[in-house]
Design a protein around this motif. Sequence first.
Motif, PDB file in Angstrom:
ATOM      1  N   ALA A 159      36.639  39.050  62.440  1.00 41.67           N
ATOM      2  CA  ALA A 159      37.449  39.244  63.643  1.00 41.67           C
ATOM      3  C   ALA A 159      38.705  40.061  63.345  1.00 41.67           C
ATOM      4  O   ALA A 159      38.996  41.057  64.022  1.00 41.67           O
ATOM      5  CB  ALA A 159      37.832  37.882  64.209  1.00 41.67           C
ATOM      6  N   VAL A 160      39.449  39.656  62.338  1.00 38.57           N
ATOM      7  CA  VAL A 160      40.690  40.370  62.022  1.00 38.57           C
ATOM      8  C   VAL A 160      40.364  41.717  61.366  1.00 38.57           C
ATOM      9  O   VAL A 160      40.840  42.777  61.795  1.00 38.57           O
ATOM     10  CB  VAL A 160      41.588  39.518  61.086  1.00 38.57           C
ATOM     11  N   LYS A 184      26.394  44.398  57.763  1.00 39.37           N
ATOM     12  CA  LYS A 184      27.833  44.497  58.044  1.00 39.37           C
ATOM     13  C   LYS A 184      28.381  45.867  57.617  1.00 39.37           C
ATOM     14  O   LYS A 184      29.215  46.456  58.303  1.00 39.37           O
ATOM     15  CB  LYS A 184      28.589  43.366  57.347  1.00 39.37           C
ATOM     16  N   TYR A 200      29.921  43.560  48.935  1.00 38.98           N
ATOM     17  CA  TYR A 200      30.375  42.928  47.688  1.00 38.98           C
ATOM     18  C   TYR A 200      29.356  41.944  47.132  1.00 38.98           C
ATOM     19  O   TYR A 200      29.385  41.612  45.949  1.00 38.98           O
ATOM     20  CB  TYR A 200      31.749  42.264  47.879  1.00 38.98           C
ATOM     21  N   TYR A 252      39.623  28.854  50.090  1.00 38.29           N
ATOM     22  CA  TYR A 252      39.976  27.753  50.998  1.00 38.29           C
ATOM     23  C   TYR A 252      39.268  26.439  50.654  1.00 38.29           C
ATOM     24  O   TYR A 252      39.773  25.368  50.987  1.00 38.29           O
ATOM     25  CB  TYR A 252      39.658  28.113  52.454  1.00 38.29           C
ATOM     26  N   LEU A 277      51.667  37.322  55.612  1.00 35.40           N
ATOM     27  CA  LEU A 277      51.656  37.648  57.044  1.00 35.40           C
ATOM     28  C   LEU A 277      51.322  36.391  57.825  1.00 35.40           C
ATOM     29  O   LEU A 277      50.359  35.693  57.502  1.00 35.40           O
ATOM     30  CB  LEU A 277      50.573  38.712  57.287  1.00 35.40           C
ATOM     31  N   VAL A 279      50.864  35.413  61.875  1.00 35.17           N
ATOM     32  CA  VAL A 279      50.882  36.025  63.204  1.00 35.17           C
ATOM     33  C   VAL A 279      51.908  35.359  64.121  1.00 35.17           C
ATOM     34  O   VAL A 279      52.513  36.016  64.980  1.00 35.17           O
ATOM     35  CB  VAL A 279      49.459  36.024  63.824  1.00 35.17           C
ATOM     36  N   ASN A 327      28.957  35.303  60.609  1.00 33.24           N
ATOM     37  CA  ASN A 327      29.469  36.026  61.783  1.00 33.24           C
ATOM     38  C   ASN A 327      29.688  37.506  61.526  1.00 33.24           C
ATOM     39  O   ASN A 327      30.036  37.923  60.428  1.00 33.24           O
ATOM     40  CB  ASN A 327      30.801  35.400  62.221  1.00 33.24           C
TER      41      ASN A 327
HETATM   42  P1  NDP Z   1      36.350  36.247  59.908  1.00 32.08           P
HETATM   43  O1  NDP Z   1      35.829  36.594  61.247  1.00 32.08           O
HETATM   44  O2  NDP Z   1      36.684  37.364  58.972  1.00 32.08           O
HETATM   45  O3  NDP Z   1      35.338  35.238  59.235  1.00 32.08           O
HETATM   46  C1  NDP Z   1      35.422  34.886  57.909  1.00 32.08           C
HETATM   47  C2  NDP Z   1      34.668  35.901  57.019  1.00 32.08           C
HETATM   48  O4  NDP Z   1      35.133  35.742  55.689  1.00 32.08           O
HETATM   49  C3  NDP Z   1      33.173  35.650  56.939  1.00 32.08           C
HETATM   50  O5  NDP Z   1      32.475  36.263  57.982  1.00 32.08           O
HETATM   51  C4  NDP Z   1      32.802  36.193  55.567  1.00 32.08           C
HETATM   52  O6  NDP Z   1      32.334  37.528  55.697  1.00 32.08           O
HETATM   53  C5  NDP Z   1      34.136  36.220  54.803  1.00 32.08           C
HETATM   54  N1  NDP Z   1      34.074  35.336  53.628  1.00 32.08           N
HETATM   55  C6  NDP Z   1      33.803  34.005  53.624  1.00 32.08           C
HETATM   56  N2  NDP Z   1      33.842  33.545  52.358  1.00 32.08           N
HETATM   57  C7  NDP Z   1      34.125  34.614  51.567  1.00 32.08           C
HETATM   58  C8  NDP Z   1      34.291  34.784  50.147  1.00 32.08           C
HETATM   59  N3  NDP Z   1      34.174  33.765  49.297  1.00 32.08           N
HETATM   60  N4  NDP Z   1      34.575  36.021  49.688  1.00 32.08           N
HETATM   61  C9  NDP Z   1      34.696  37.062  50.525  1.00 32.08           C
HETATM   62  N5  NDP Z   1      34.555  36.967  51.872  1.00 32.08           N
HETATM   63  C10 NDP Z   1      34.282  35.750  52.377  1.00 32.08           C
HETATM   64  O7  NDP Z   1      37.662  35.356  60.082  1.00 32.08           O
HETATM   65  P2  NDP Z   1      39.008  35.820  60.772  1.00 32.08           P
HETATM   66  O8  NDP Z   1      38.962  37.268  61.043  1.00 32.08           O
HETATM   67  O9  NDP Z   1      39.308  34.889  61.865  1.00 32.08           O
HETATM   68  O10 NDP Z   1      40.075  35.552  59.615  1.00 32.08           O
HETATM   69  C11 NDP Z   1      40.099  36.400  58.474  1.00 32.08           C
HETATM   70  C12 NDP Z   1      41.143  35.867  57.498  1.00 32.08           C
HETATM   71  O11 NDP Z   1      42.430  35.991  58.070  1.00 32.08           O
HETATM   72  C13 NDP Z   1      40.947  34.399  57.146  1.00 32.08           C
HETATM   73  O12 NDP Z   1      41.255  34.228  55.775  1.00 32.08           O
HETATM   74  C14 NDP Z   1      41.975  33.706  58.014  1.00 32.08           C
HETATM   75  O13 NDP Z   1      42.393  32.487  57.468  1.00 32.08           O
HETATM   76  C15 NDP Z   1      43.085  34.739  58.058  1.00 32.08           C
HETATM   77  N6  NDP Z   1      43.955  34.697  59.225  1.00 32.08           N
HETATM   78  C16 NDP Z   1      45.291  34.647  58.988  1.00 32.08           C
HETATM   79  C17 NDP Z   1      46.187  34.720  60.019  1.00 32.08           C
HETATM   80  C18 NDP Z   1      47.644  34.748  59.712  1.00 32.08           C
HETATM   81  O14 NDP Z   1      48.481  34.706  60.620  1.00 32.08           O
HETATM   82  N7  NDP Z   1      47.995  34.828  58.439  1.00 32.08           N
HETATM   83  C19 NDP Z   1      45.743  34.769  61.423  1.00 32.08           C
HETATM   84  C20 NDP Z   1      44.295  34.883  61.562  1.00 32.08           C
HETATM   85  C21 NDP Z   1      43.448  34.826  60.487  1.00 32.08           C
HETATM   86  P3  NDP Z   1      31.453  38.248  54.535  1.00 32.08           P
HETATM   87  O15 NDP Z   1      30.057  38.323  55.058  1.00 32.08           O
HETATM   88  O16 NDP Z   1      32.092  39.575  54.416  1.00 32.08           O
HETATM   89  O17 NDP Z   1      31.553  37.407  53.309  1.00 32.08           O
END
Ligand code: NDP
Length: 340
Positions: A159-160, A184, A200, A252, A277, A279, A327
């Motif tokens: 999403a982000v 993806k 990756y 996490y 960061l 939000v 997702n």
């Molecule tokens: P995403 O829609 O990006 O969903 C999470 C994605 O993370 C998964 O689809 C997966 O994609 C990837 N992922 C999961 N495990 C791993 C791993 N071990 N190594 C690499 N990639 C992994 O989530 P959001 O866009 O909602 O959030 C993205 C990040 O931003 C999160 O870490 C979230 O906590 C953070 N966030 C922070 C905010 C802030 O204010 N600081 C606000 C909103 C979000 P893949 O198939 O590529 O592995």
Amino acid sequence: MSQTNRQFVLGKRPEGKPDRDTFELEETGIPEPKHGEVLVRTLFLSVDPYMRGRMRDRESYADPWDVGEPMAGHVVGEVVDSEHDDWQAGEFVFGNGSWSEYATLDGDDLTPVEPSANVPLESYLGVLGMPGRTAYFGTREVVEPTPGDTVAVSGAAGAVGSTVGQLASFAGARVVGFAGSDEKVDYLEDDLGFDAGINYKETDDYRAALDEAAPEGVDGYFDNVGGPISDAVFTQLNVDARVAVCGQIATYNDEGVATGPRKLPLLIPSRARVQGLLVGDYVARFEQANARLQEWVESGDLVHRESIVDGFENAPDAFLGLFEGDNIGKQVVNVAEPSE
Ligand code: NDP
């Protein structure tokens, strides 16, 4: 209208990866709105990686949930009953609700939602919601891409990340994204305008892959993931690079921090600026961000996607899937359809 309400509460605190037992489904009555409140029927529920932090018994920027406490989350819903002058039955709203089919929410905290052809209801949880705003402020004000820069994004198809890459591209940067499948990577390159994507999960040497995709080095890095991907990106940072640490989903589910700040020496030659960061710090300018994001979405310039899991009872699976990369774009749960 059904007379029962279902909600998920935190069943137990997970150790390591959460699973189905982390969540407990309860049946309750439908609450009645008090003065100033609105009864909202959830249509779409957001599941987000930061919720993993709330399952821990540890203070952070979002308070921990108690075991047995209903889990909070952003919702897009329909007003069923209103004790607030601004809202009437049938209107669509965005609110900070909970993992429940119905909730009474403070009418002052709701915002209107107006779906249109390019702007489905669920996009208010993604590109026009908290993730879109995170991307907007983090890209523009921390990563600060300029023409000719190279920007790397981890979690790029999420999403982000999917919004970050496009905004960096709008600013004239070359954009490279890390994502976890060939599908993806195709999405990044074919639909979102990334210059290169790296799967990756099919790459042993992230550093070599990045070197090939970003031969001029990295001027900006938007980090959603942390772990070995970030280790590799740090080795490629150019002088005066900017790094936005937005999320660290790769860690996490870890119970302890396995690694020290072993990549920090790389910041000396690069003199890179690494900034956390959050939000919520930009809340005063959310409206401004949303207006701009909405323009881009409505014009079709900003591409977005939502992964939809159907059925309220499947919300835990939608959440757990975030850690498996299930997702593409924003993960939401379709809880109910709007009434006629
Ligand atoms: P995403 O829609 O990006 O969903 C999470 C994605 O993370 C998964 O689809 C997966 O994609 C990837 N992922 C999961 N495990 C791993 C791993 N071990 N190594 C690499 N990639 C992994 O989530 P959001 O866009 O909602 O959030 C993205 C990040 O931003 C999160 O870490 C979230 O906590 C953070 N966030 C922070 C905010 C802030 O204010 N600081 C606000 C909103 C979000 P893949 O198939 O590529 O592995």
